[in-house]
Design a protein around this motif. Structure first.
Motif, PDB file in Angstrom:
ATOM      1  N   ALA A  62       0.283  -1.593   0.010  1.00 23.88           N
ATOM      2  CA  ALA A  62       0.464  -0.031  -0.381  1.00 23.88           C
ATOM      3  C   ALA A  62       0.861   1.503  -0.266  1.00 23.88           C
ATOM      4  O   ALA A  62       1.996   1.110   0.579  1.00 23.88           O
ATOM      5  CB  ALA A  62      -0.786   0.140   1.191  1.00 23.88           C
ATOM      6  N   LEU A  63       0.756   2.293  -0.777  1.00 27.20           N
ATOM      7  CA  LEU A  63       1.149   3.533  -0.634  1.00 27.20           C
ATOM      8  C   LEU A  63       0.682   4.189   0.073  1.00 27.20           C
ATOM      9  O   LEU A  63       1.114   5.464   1.224  1.00 27.20           O
ATOM     10  CB  LEU A  63       1.047   4.117  -1.936  1.00 27.20           C
ATOM     11  N   ASN A  64      -1.103   4.011   0.213  1.00 28.91           N
ATOM     12  CA  ASN A  64      -1.804   4.889   1.343  1.00 28.91           C
ATOM     13  C   ASN A  64      -1.701   4.902   2.362  1.00 28.91           C
ATOM     14  O   ASN A  64      -1.078   4.819   3.920  1.00 28.91           O
ATOM     15  CB  ASN A  64      -2.667   5.895   0.821  1.00 28.91           C
ATOM     16  N   GLU A  65      -2.521   3.409   2.537  1.00 25.70           N
ATOM     17  CA  GLU A  65      -3.473   2.832   3.896  1.00 25.70           C
ATOM     18  C   GLU A  65      -4.288   1.520   3.503  1.00 25.70           C
ATOM     19  O   GLU A  65      -4.232   1.276   2.654  1.00 25.70           O
ATOM     20  CB  GLU A  65      -4.674   3.837   4.696  1.00 25.70           C
ATOM     21  N   ALA A  66      -4.722   0.566   4.660  1.00 27.73           N
ATOM     22  CA  ALA A  66      -4.606  -0.530   4.704  1.00 27.73           C
ATOM     23  C   ALA A  66      -5.503  -0.067   6.020  1.00 27.73           C
ATOM     24  O   ALA A  66      -5.695   1.060   6.864  1.00 27.73           O
ATOM     25  CB  ALA A  66      -4.135  -1.680   4.981  1.00 27.73           C
ATOM     26  N   THR A  67      -6.877  -0.614   5.806  1.00 30.50           N
ATOM     27  CA  THR A  67      -7.755  -0.696   7.271  1.00 30.50           C
ATOM     28  C   THR A  67      -8.937  -2.179   7.175  1.00 30.50           C
ATOM     29  O   THR A  67      -8.787  -2.835   6.000  1.00 30.50           O
ATOM     30  CB  THR A  67      -9.164   0.059   6.720  1.00 30.50           C
ATOM     31  N   ILE A  68      -8.883  -2.518   7.992  1.00 36.22           N
ATOM     32  CA  ILE A  68      -9.707  -3.876   8.660  1.00 36.22           C
ATOM     33  C   ILE A  68     -11.003  -3.102   9.628  1.00 36.22           C
ATOM     34  O   ILE A  68     -11.334  -1.544  10.079  1.00 36.22           O
ATOM     35  CB  ILE A  68      -8.512  -4.761   9.038  1.00 36.22           C
ATOM     36  N   LYS A  69     -12.077  -3.971   9.229  1.00 39.32           N
ATOM     37  CA  LYS A  69     -13.971  -3.076   9.742  1.00 39.32           C
ATOM     38  C   LYS A  69     -14.424  -4.290   9.506  1.00 39.32           C
ATOM     39  O   LYS A  69     -13.980  -5.473   8.254  1.00 39.32           O
ATOM     40  CB  LYS A  69     -13.834  -1.817   8.737  1.00 39.32           C
ATOM     41  N   GLN A  70     -15.811  -4.348  10.349  1.00 41.00           N
ATOM     42  CA  GLN A  70     -16.274  -4.905   9.830  1.00 41.00           C
ATOM     43  C   GLN A  70     -18.153  -3.855   9.886  1.00 41.00           C
ATOM     44  O   GLN A  70     -18.651  -3.208  10.528  1.00 41.00           O
ATOM     45  CB  GLN A  70     -16.869  -5.946  11.541  1.00 41.00           C
ATOM     46  N   PRO A  71     -18.269  -4.662   8.531  1.00 39.39           N
ATOM     47  CA  PRO A  71     -18.954  -3.854   7.694  1.00 39.39           C
ATOM     48  C   PRO A  71     -19.938  -3.716   8.692  1.00 39.39           C
ATOM     49  O   PRO A  71     -21.225  -2.083   8.818  1.00 39.39           O
ATOM     50  CB  PRO A  71     -19.274  -4.386   6.177  1.00 39.39           C
ATOM     51  N   ILE A  72     -20.602  -4.438   9.180  1.00 36.15           N
ATOM     52  CA  ILE A  72     -22.026  -4.786  10.060  1.00 36.15           C
ATOM     53  C   ILE A  72     -20.966  -5.485  11.707  1.00 36.15           C
ATOM     54  O   ILE A  72     -20.852  -6.037  11.452  1.00 36.15           O
ATOM     55  CB  ILE A  72     -22.828  -5.604   9.336  1.00 36.15           C
ATOM     56  N   GLY A  73     -22.467  -4.258  12.536  1.00 35.58           N
ATOM     57  CA  GLY A  73     -22.031  -4.729  13.697  1.00 35.58           C
ATOM     58  C   GLY A  73     -20.531  -3.924  14.556  1.00 35.58           C
ATOM     59  O   GLY A  73     -19.539  -3.175  13.641  1.00 35.58           O
ATOM     60  N   THR A  74     -20.150  -4.856  15.050  1.00 31.23           N
ATOM     61  CA  THR A  74     -18.261  -4.566  15.635  1.00 31.23           C
ATOM     62  C   THR A  74     -17.203  -5.006  14.866  1.00 31.23           C
ATOM     63  O   THR A  74     -17.402  -6.542  15.346  1.00 31.23           O
ATOM     64  CB  THR A  74     -18.214  -4.147  17.237  1.00 31.23           C
ATOM     65  N   LEU A  75     -16.142  -4.695  15.323  1.00 30.11           N
ATOM     66  CA  LEU A  75     -15.220  -5.613  15.100  1.00 30.11           C
ATOM     67  C   LEU A  75     -14.268  -5.830  16.131  1.00 30.11           C
ATOM     68  O   LEU A  75     -14.129  -4.637  17.349  1.00 30.11           O
ATOM     69  CB  LEU A  75     -13.871  -4.533  14.123  1.00 30.11           C
TER      70      LEU A  75
END
Length: 267
Positions: free
Chosen positions: A119-132
């Motif tokens: 990645a040049l900028n960033e990476a993310t980890i998410k839980q689209p519905i509810g809580t990660l």
């Protein structure tokens, strides 16, 4: 020198690309969109991100030059009306470059298979519905249990994007480090995280182990629905991105221009 052109499909960009092709031909500069020595992007920072993912790995000494069709961005040094000046700088090229750190992301599946991304900028980890819900390790040490919308891990140049919105610090790209910031973390008497951005240097890792069967990973513009992924590890990549430094703007000047230029002028 062999030059590739990478652009978006906006009418203004296509017009500039036509001018660039004409100027490059007149100056006898060879075009090669497969194995270039230098990539000129025409568009914005998003276009340059696309070019990065298209060409990174083709040539370890590959350099990028960004020509912006609007205002100058964090990765673009030239404006659309400066085609002749840009090509003139190529004629005088002697290989100068400025290099920025990249983020290496490695996903590990339950069967042990691993996939690497840059990645040049960033990476993310998410839980689209509810809580990660995830355990976060620094190296092999379990650092905290996370609950919230997600986490973002940024390069120094990416520190001005999502990371900044999360309250992260703006890092100069001469610092070879990555930064993790929390996205709407839950902190109370039961659940507790550090609550502050973490800056990790070269040689150290951040590993996120979500407690979900599926979750969403982003890597710059790429979206990945992670299934059967047991961990995601982040570290400073050995590979760096190189920009031709004909008139590469100082990083702090870019930050000032992007966020506080008008106020600075008023003072």
């Amino acid at each position: 020198m062999k030059v590739a052109l990478y652009h978006n499909d906006q009418q203004r960009s296509l017009k500039i690309v036509k001018e660039l092709k004409k100027e490059l031909a007149q100056q006898g500069i060879e075009r090669d969109d497969v194995h270039p020595d230098l990539v000129i992007t025409v568009g914005g920072d998003g276009t340059l991100l696309g070019a990065f993912h298209e060409y990174i790995g083709v040539n370890p000494d590959l350099r990028f030059v960004g020509l912006h069709t609007g205002h100058l961005g964090f990765y673009t040094d030239w404006l659309g009306g400066e085609v002749k000046e840009l090509v003139a700088s190529l004629v005088k090229d002697s290989g100068e470059r400025v290099s920025y750190p990249l983020l290496k992301m490695t996903t590990t599946q339950a069967d042990g298979r691993q996939t690497e991304y840059l990645a040049l900028n960033e990476a993310t980890i998410k839980q689209p519905i509810g809580t990660l819900v995830a355990d976060i390790y620094l190296g092999d040490h379990l650092f905290e249990g996370f609950r919230g919308d997600g986490v973002a891990i940024a390069t120094p140049t990416g520190s001005t994007a999502y990371n900044k919105a999360n309250g992260g610090a703006v890092l100069h790209p001469s610092i070879k480090a990555i930064q993790m910031s929390e996205i709407a973390s839950i902190n109370n008497r039961v659940f507790r995280t550090l609550g502050s951005p973490l800056i990790v240097p070269t040689g150290q890792t951040i590993t996120v182990k979500p407690k979900h069967q599926s979750f969403l990973i982003t890597c710059d513009q790429l979206e990945i629905l992670a299934e059967d992924v047991v961990s995601v590890t982040f570290e400073v990549a050995e590979t760096m991105i190189h920009f031709a430094s004909y008139r590469h703007l100082d990083f702090w000047c870019r930050v000032q221009e992007a966020f506080i230029a008008d106020n600075a002028l008023d003072e």
